[in-house]
Design an enzyme around this catalytic site. Structure first.
Site, PDB file in Angstrom:
ATOM      1  CB  SER A   1       5.055  -1.448  11.850  1.00 11.29           C
ATOM      2  OG  SER A   1       4.573  -0.136  12.066  1.00 11.29           O
TER       3      SER A   1
ATOM      4  CD  GLU B   1      -3.092   5.725   6.523  1.00 11.67           C
ATOM      5  OE1 GLU B   1      -3.063   5.748   5.282  1.00 11.67           O
ATOM      6  OE2 GLU B   1      -2.168   5.263   7.215  1.00 11.67           O
TER       7      GLU B   1
ATOM      8  CG  ASN C   1      -1.732   1.264   1.347  1.00 12.12           C
ATOM      9  OD1 ASN C   1      -1.877   2.000   0.369  1.00 12.12           O
ATOM     10  ND2 ASN C   1      -2.269   1.535   2.527  1.00 12.12           N
ATOM     11  CD1 TRP C   2       3.664   1.350  -3.088  1.00  9.38           C
ATOM     12  CD2 TRP C   2       3.415   2.678  -4.880  1.00  9.38           C
ATOM     13  NE1 TRP C   2       4.417   0.829  -4.108  1.00  9.38           N
ATOM     14  CE2 TRP C   2       4.278   1.620  -5.219  1.00  9.38           C
ATOM     15  CE3 TRP C   2       3.112   3.631  -5.849  1.00  9.38           C
ATOM     16  CZ2 TRP C   2       4.855   1.508  -6.484  1.00  9.38           C
ATOM     17  CZ3 TRP C   2       3.672   3.512  -7.109  1.00  9.38           C
ATOM     18  CH2 TRP C   2       4.535   2.466  -7.423  1.00  9.38           C
ATOM     19  CE  LYS C   3       0.319   3.721   4.826  1.00  9.55           C
ATOM     20  NZ  LYS C   3      -0.057   3.867   6.210  1.00  9.55           N
TER      21      LYS C   3
ATOM     22  CG  HIS D   1      -6.008   2.042   4.975  1.00  4.75           C
ATOM     23  ND1 HIS D   1      -5.568   2.988   5.870  1.00  4.75           N
ATOM     24  CD2 HIS D   1      -4.970   1.187   4.791  1.00  4.75           C
ATOM     25  CE1 HIS D   1      -4.313   2.702   6.218  1.00  4.75           C
ATOM     26  NE2 HIS D   1      -3.929   1.611   5.574  1.00  4.75           N
TER      27      HIS D   1
ATOM     28  N   GLY E   1       2.638  -1.066   4.287  1.00  2.00           N
ATOM     29  CA  GLY E   1       2.676   0.348   3.920  1.00  2.00           C
ATOM     30  C   GLY E   1       4.103   0.823   3.693  1.00  2.00           C
ATOM     31  N   GLY E   2       4.658   1.486   4.686  1.00  2.00           N
ATOM     32  CA  GLY E   2       5.981   2.126   4.572  1.00  2.00           C
ATOM     33  C   GLY E   2       7.058   1.247   3.941  1.00  2.00           C
TER      34      GLY E   2
ATOM     35  CD  GLU F   1      -3.716  -2.365   7.382  1.00  2.00           C
ATOM     36  OE1 GLU F   1      -2.663  -2.741   6.855  1.00  2.00           O
ATOM     37  OE2 GLU F   1      -4.217  -1.247   7.193  1.00  2.00           O
TER      38      GLU F   1
ATOM     39  N   GLY G   1       2.081   2.598  10.574  1.00  2.00           N
ATOM     40  CA  GLY G   1       3.016   3.704  10.359  1.00  2.00           C
ATOM     41  C   GLY G   1       3.704   4.170  11.636  1.00  2.00           C
TER      42      GLY G   1
END
Ligand code: PEP
Length: 265
Positions: free
Chosen positions: A217, A101, A9-11, A99, A238-239, A171, A177
């Site tokens: 993470s 976010e 997930n590049w966001k 998600h 993600g990151g 999640e 993150g």
């Protein structure tokens, strides 16, 4: 046996040039890692503007492209939105729904997620439905109730076959993150709870089929342990997915070990 799914997930990251070089790099790195794409599904969920370029790069190479959101309507006066028909038309294989976010910053509700889930399946796009509790909910020991409520709301009106084809990503919001990963025991405890809720809603066969990811993470140093757990069938990353080399290493956990664990369930 459930086939693992590792999804990036590049966001809201990367410009066009970075996305193109990432796509080419990822194919190279997966080859260098000797990843067998028959044993693991891989998807990269990106901002809408990068999807076309990645579809071309990943063509016939076994890596799926996903969106990070979509509207539930077919078309219409929804300025700024992208419809499931548009994603299907482009050959997009996955879409992240709900998600945290999006729930937090854009007010997305379980009711909307249910409509999006239905629309995704109607358009043959595999949804990755995110659920998970906040830190205060965990501290108040409300995490199981929270996740049950999210699942019940999001699966409202969804048939058994579509439920089985939905990927559920657990999640915990406090692990996204933040660098704080849930312990593999915490993650597996919730994954197994999620499976039991799916069983209550749809029966044992569906519960056995459904793919449950952990997200929060995830990195190359913790993926193997997470993937060795009985109810964790994949990861939403993600990151650490922003670097093609690290993502390829995450994809290259040992799927044979996972297969054994899942069989003894
Ligand atoms: C995510 O965005 O879904 C996620 C899990 O992020 P991170 O891996 O950075 O915690």
């Amino acid at each position: 046996m459930r086939k693992p799914l590792i999804a990036a997930n590049w966001k809201m990251n990367k410009l066009v040039e970075d996305a193109t070089s990432y796509g080419e790099d990822l194919i190279e790195k997966l080859k260098a890692e000797n990843v067998d794409l028959k044993k693991v599904d891989v998807a990269v969920c990106v901002p809408f503007i990068h999807m076309a370029a990645l579809k071309v790069i990943f063509l016939l190479r076994g890596v799926g492209v996903g969106a990070q959101n979509m509207h539930f309507a077919e078309s219409g006066a929804y300025t700024g939105e992208i419809s499931p028909a548009m994603l299907q038309d482009m050959g997009i294989e996955y879409v992240i729904i709900g998600h945290s976010e999006r729930r937090m910053y854009f007010g997305e509700t379980d009711e909307e997620c249910a409509k999006k889930l239905k629309a995704a399946h109607a358009h043959k796009i595999r949804p990755i439905l995110c659920v998970g509790e906040s830190l205060s909910q965990r501290e108040a020991k409300e995490h199981f109730d929270t996740v049950r409520r999210q699942l019940t709301g999001c699966f409202e009106g969804i048939g058994r076959e579509d439920a089985a084809g939905t990927v559920i990503a657990y999640e915990p919001v406090w692990a996204i993150g933040t660098g704080k990963t849930a312990t593999s025991q915490q993650a597996n405890e919730m994954a197994s709870f999620i499976r039991s809720v799916v069983e209550d809603l749809y029966g044992t066969d569906t519960a056995e089929q459904v793919i449950i990811q952990y997200g929060g993470s995830v990195k190359k140093s913790n993926i193997a342990e997470l993937m060795s757990m009985s109810d964790i069938d994949g990861a939403l990353v993600g990151g650490a997915s922003l670097d093609a080399g690290e993502f390829a290493q995450i994809v290259n956990f040992d799927p044979d070990v996972v297969g054994k664990e899942q069989k003894v369930r």
